[in-house]
Design an enzyme around this catalytic site. Structure first.
Site, PDB file in Angstrom:
ATOM      1  N   CYS A  37     -13.851   4.534 -28.457  1.00  0.00           N
ATOM      2  CA  CYS A  37     -15.086   5.298 -28.634  1.00  0.00           C
ATOM      3  C   CYS A  37     -15.827   5.521 -27.329  1.00  0.00           C
ATOM      4  O   CYS A  37     -16.939   5.012 -27.131  1.00  0.00           O
ATOM      5  CB  CYS A  37     -15.967   4.573 -29.631  1.00  0.00           C
ATOM      6  N   GLU A  38     -15.193   6.217 -26.420  1.00  0.00           N
ATOM      7  CA  GLU A  38     -15.814   6.588 -25.146  1.00  0.00           C
ATOM      8  C   GLU A  38     -15.169   7.881 -24.691  1.00  0.00           C
ATOM      9  O   GLU A  38     -13.950   8.017 -24.781  1.00  0.00           O
ATOM     10  CB  GLU A  38     -15.511   5.551 -24.051  1.00  0.00           C
ATOM     11  N   TYR A  50      -9.821   5.465 -11.955  1.00  0.00           N
ATOM     12  CA  TYR A  50      -9.590   6.081 -10.636  1.00  0.00           C
ATOM     13  C   TYR A  50      -9.295   7.568 -10.732  1.00  0.00           C
ATOM     14  O   TYR A  50      -8.752   8.136  -9.785  1.00  0.00           O
ATOM     15  CB  TYR A  50      -8.381   5.438  -9.942  1.00  0.00           C
ATOM     16  N   ARG A  86      -6.071   3.220 -15.650  1.00  0.00           N
ATOM     17  CA  ARG A  86      -6.081   3.914 -14.366  1.00  0.00           C
ATOM     18  C   ARG A  86      -6.704   5.321 -14.408  1.00  0.00           C
ATOM     19  O   ARG A  86      -7.482   5.666 -13.524  1.00  0.00           O
ATOM     20  CB  ARG A  86      -4.674   3.966 -13.753  1.00  0.00           C
ATOM     21  N   GLY A 100       0.752  -1.247   0.000  1.00  0.00           N
ATOM     22  CA  GLY A 100       0.000   0.000   0.000  1.00  0.00           C
ATOM     23  C   GLY A 100       0.778   1.290   0.000  1.00  0.00           C
ATOM     24  O   GLY A 100       0.191   2.360  -0.184  1.00  0.00           O
ATOM     25  N   GLU A 125       3.821  -6.810   1.563  1.00  0.00           N
ATOM     26  CA  GLU A 125       3.328  -7.156   0.214  1.00  0.00           C
ATOM     27  C   GLU A 125       3.267  -5.932  -0.682  1.00  0.00           C
ATOM     28  O   GLU A 125       2.200  -5.577  -1.170  1.00  0.00           O
ATOM     29  CB  GLU A 125       1.907  -7.730   0.314  1.00  0.00           C
ATOM     30  N   PRO A 126       4.362  -5.256  -0.922  1.00  0.00           N
ATOM     31  CA  PRO A 126       4.277  -4.084  -1.792  1.00  0.00           C
ATOM     32  C   PRO A 126       4.142  -4.486  -3.260  1.00  0.00           C
ATOM     33  O   PRO A 126       4.760  -5.453  -3.705  1.00  0.00           O
ATOM     34  CB  PRO A 126       5.620  -3.375  -1.561  1.00  0.00           C
ATOM     35  N   GLY A 127       3.321  -3.778  -3.982  1.00  0.00           N
ATOM     36  CA  GLY A 127       3.192  -3.993  -5.420  1.00  0.00           C
ATOM     37  C   GLY A 127       3.602  -2.723  -6.140  1.00  0.00           C
ATOM     38  O   GLY A 127       4.625  -2.646  -6.820  1.00  0.00           O
ATOM     39  N   ARG A 128       2.802  -1.675  -5.907  1.00  0.00           N
ATOM     40  CA  ARG A 128       2.979  -0.421  -6.640  1.00  0.00           C
ATOM     41  C   ARG A 128       4.378   0.172  -6.452  1.00  0.00           C
ATOM     42  O   ARG A 128       4.992   0.641  -7.396  1.00  0.00           O
ATOM     43  CB  ARG A 128       1.934   0.573  -6.142  1.00  0.00           C
TER      44      ARG A 128
HETATM   45  N1  LLP Z   1      -1.767  -6.882  -0.557  1.00  0.00           N
HETATM   46  C1  LLP Z   1      -3.094  -6.957  -0.769  1.00  0.00           C
HETATM   47  C2  LLP Z   1      -3.892  -7.884   0.025  1.00  0.00           C
HETATM   48  C3  LLP Z   1      -3.701  -6.130  -1.744  1.00  0.00           C
HETATM   49  O1  LLP Z   1      -5.003  -6.198  -1.934  1.00  0.00           O
HETATM   50  C4  LLP Z   1      -2.902  -5.229  -2.494  1.00  0.00           C
HETATM   51  C5  LLP Z   1      -3.489  -4.367  -3.521  1.00  0.00           C
HETATM   52  C6  LLP Z   1      -1.517  -5.212  -2.245  1.00  0.00           C
HETATM   53  C7  LLP Z   1      -0.979  -6.044  -1.269  1.00  0.00           C
HETATM   54  C8  LLP Z   1      -0.571  -4.320  -3.005  1.00  0.00           C
HETATM   55  O2  LLP Z   1      -0.835  -2.977  -2.798  1.00  0.00           O
HETATM   56  P1  LLP Z   1       0.176  -1.875  -3.378  1.00  0.00           P
HETATM   57  O3  LLP Z   1       1.478  -2.009  -2.626  1.00  0.00           O
HETATM   58  O4  LLP Z   1       0.370  -2.162  -4.801  1.00  0.00           O
HETATM   59  O5  LLP Z   1      -0.496  -0.607  -3.116  1.00  0.00           O
HETATM   60  N2  LLP Z   1      -5.632  -1.239  -9.442  1.00  0.00           N
HETATM   61  C9  LLP Z   1      -5.442  -0.215  -8.438  1.00  0.00           C
HETATM   62  C10 LLP Z   1      -4.781  -0.751  -7.201  1.00  0.00           C
HETATM   63  C11 LLP Z   1      -5.500  -1.913  -6.560  1.00  0.00           C
HETATM   64  C12 LLP Z   1      -4.789  -2.464  -5.364  1.00  0.00           C
HETATM   65  C13 LLP Z   1      -5.406  -3.714  -4.878  1.00  0.00           C
HETATM   66  N3  LLP Z   1      -4.732  -4.370  -3.805  1.00  0.00           N
HETATM   67  C14 LLP Z   1      -4.673   0.941  -9.053  1.00  0.00           C
HETATM   68  O6  LLP Z   1      -4.362   0.902 -10.241  1.00  0.00           O
HETATM   69  O7  LLP Z   1      -4.400   1.920  -8.372  1.00  0.00           O
END
Ligand code: LLP
Length: 421
Positions: free
Chosen positions: A346-347, A318, A314, A239, A275-278
């Site tokens: 086309c939107e 959002y 995105r 997050g 659990e970082p993704g972004r």
């Molecule tokens: N762990 C869990 C349980 C999650 O649901 C998520 C993201 C993460 C980790 C990773 O979060 P991050 O570090 O990436 O913030 N599609 C949206 C974001 C959806 C996130 C969903 N869960 C966007 O493009 O902003």
């Protein structure tokens, strides 16, 4: 910090000119930097230095095999939310003991696949799911390691569609009911309770909501231990936000996040998981697109580009901001311009930016959408029958296509015709 920088007025990805890749691959395409992925993974790993920890990449953000292998080679674990992600992680060589299974709706088939293939833990989101995991584990003669995802009822102060830690959200078990749910878990023979999980949302730009949630996790750890549960692992979710708008945002750094985590949770002597993704993937990727037309409207100019909402959803979904920069930097004295930047779908929602100030561009010019490495390619579709765009990975002065652009034929041949036609 990332590795997409101008050299003599031309945008480079590490040591490769972006225009050279565009000439070979065609536009639009996603372009990733190995060095940026590696840097961001290490920032987290180092932020938790001195603790027993595992950084599990939330692969919903980016799940190409080449990206997963790049991170796995550094020791990353993976956070998966579907059987497909689990299969991708295993295919990339990630061992089961480094894979965490999150998500609110794990099916029995997915649970069995993970138990058979090996899993670090399931993060359980509800009592029915807990019972399903128990049932599958017992039927396979296995014991499933679990944490329970608690919902701490904390305001993550982020976009409503990506906040998850308030009581109105579908995620986790209310913290007020945690003790009874852990008691249920302890009574089920197919489960081994090992810890607590929490994730309150995505693109958080302050530490305070994390700290509130982790403080509640610390209190719950003590309470559950007093109840006799062996809480030895804390999964702290992902997050942490990134600076999408470089000119005016500075979210906390992983090192600041890590210091807070150690301060709030260090005394519990638990193994920590994040659990970082972004933050790992976001600034490791850009989307490169080409201007098709510059169209003068009544009161504004439109930059019509060959990337669209199906490629990068995105902004439409959002109201997200992505910095958009020219691949060839403006020459001194070049005209400034203000554009609505739109795709060909086309939107009206196929709008990337409104009233964006940039240098004047013309048909054929290349532009780059920054911070598109997370939730970019993975959320794309073939809406308007626009084939999925390719993904390219750079490492120093080399680049490779890591997912080909399907041909129209590939796209059409995925359909099949019933016998009656
Ligand atoms: N762990 C869990 C349980 C999650 O649901 C998520 C993201 C993460 C980790 C990773 O979060 P991050 O570090 O990436 O913030 N599609 C949206 C974001 C959806 C996130 C969903 N869960 C966007 O493009 O902003």
């Amino acid at each position: 910090m990332d590795h997409f920088l101008y050299r003599d007025g031309t945008l480079f990805a590490e040591d490769v000119p972006v225009s050279e890749i565009a000439a070979q691959v065609g536009t639009p395409f996603y372009l990733y930097s190995t060095a940026t992925f590696e840097r961001h993974f290490r920032l987290f790993d180092e932020a938790l230095e001195g603790t027993d920890h595992l950084v599990c990449f939330a692969m919903k953000a980016a799940s190409n095999q080449a990206i997963l292998q790049t991170l796995a080679a550094l020791g990353a674990g993976m956070d998966v939310v579907s059987g497909g992600e689990y299969a991708r992680a295993r295919a990339a060589g990630v061992p089961g003991e480094r894979i965490v299974f999150s998500g609110v709706g794990k099916t029995k088939v997915e649970i069995a696949e993970a138990l058979n293939g090996g899993i670090r833990q399931f993060n359980v989101e509800s009592e029915p799911e807990m019972e399903a995991i128990n049932e599958v584990a017992v039927s396979l003669g296995k014991v499933a390691p679990i944490t329970v995802r608690i919902n701490p009822d904390v305001d993550a102060k982020t976009h409503a569609k990506i906040a998850t830690g308030k009581s109105e959200n579908k995620f986790g078990i209310p913290i007020s009911r945690a003790r009874e749910v852990y008691a249920l878990a302890a009574s089920l023979p197919g489960l081994e309770v090992i810890g607590i999980d929490v994730h309150i949302g995505s693109q958080l730009t302050q530490l305070e909501p994390f700290e509130q949630a982790y403080t509640k996790v610390a209190e719950l750890t003590e309470a559950l231990r007093a109840d006799g549960h062996k809480i030895r692992r804390l999964d702290l979710g992902g997050g942490l936000g990134i600076p999408y708008e470089r000119s005016n945002s500075a979210p906390p750094l992983p090192v600041e996040y890590g210091a807070m985590v150690k301060r709030v949770l260090g005394h519990l002597e638990c193994e920590l998981e994040i659990e970082p993704g972004r933050l790992i993937a976001g600034n490791a990727g850009i989307m490169v697109s080409k201007v098709i037309y510059v169209k003068s409207g009544e009161d504004r100019d439109f930059l019509i580009v060959d990337g669209a909402m199906n490629d990068l959803i995105r902004p439409a979904m959002y109201e997200a901001h992505h910095d958009i920069i020219p691949v060839q930097e403006a020459e001194p004295g070049q005209e400034p311009a203000r554009y609505d930047i739109v795709g060909p779908v086309c939107e009206s929602g196929d709008t990337f930016a409104k009233g964006r100030d940039m240098t004047a561009l013309k048909a054929g010019d290349l532009i780059a959408f920054r911070s598109a490495g997370a939730y970019g390619a993975v959320m794309s579709s073939e809406y308007n029958s626009r084939p999925l765009i390719p993904e390219v990975l750079v490492k120093n002065d080399q680049f490779a296509v890591i997912r080909e652009r399907p041909t129209y034929e590939d796209m059409i041949n995925r359909d099949s015709i019933p016998a009656w036609l």
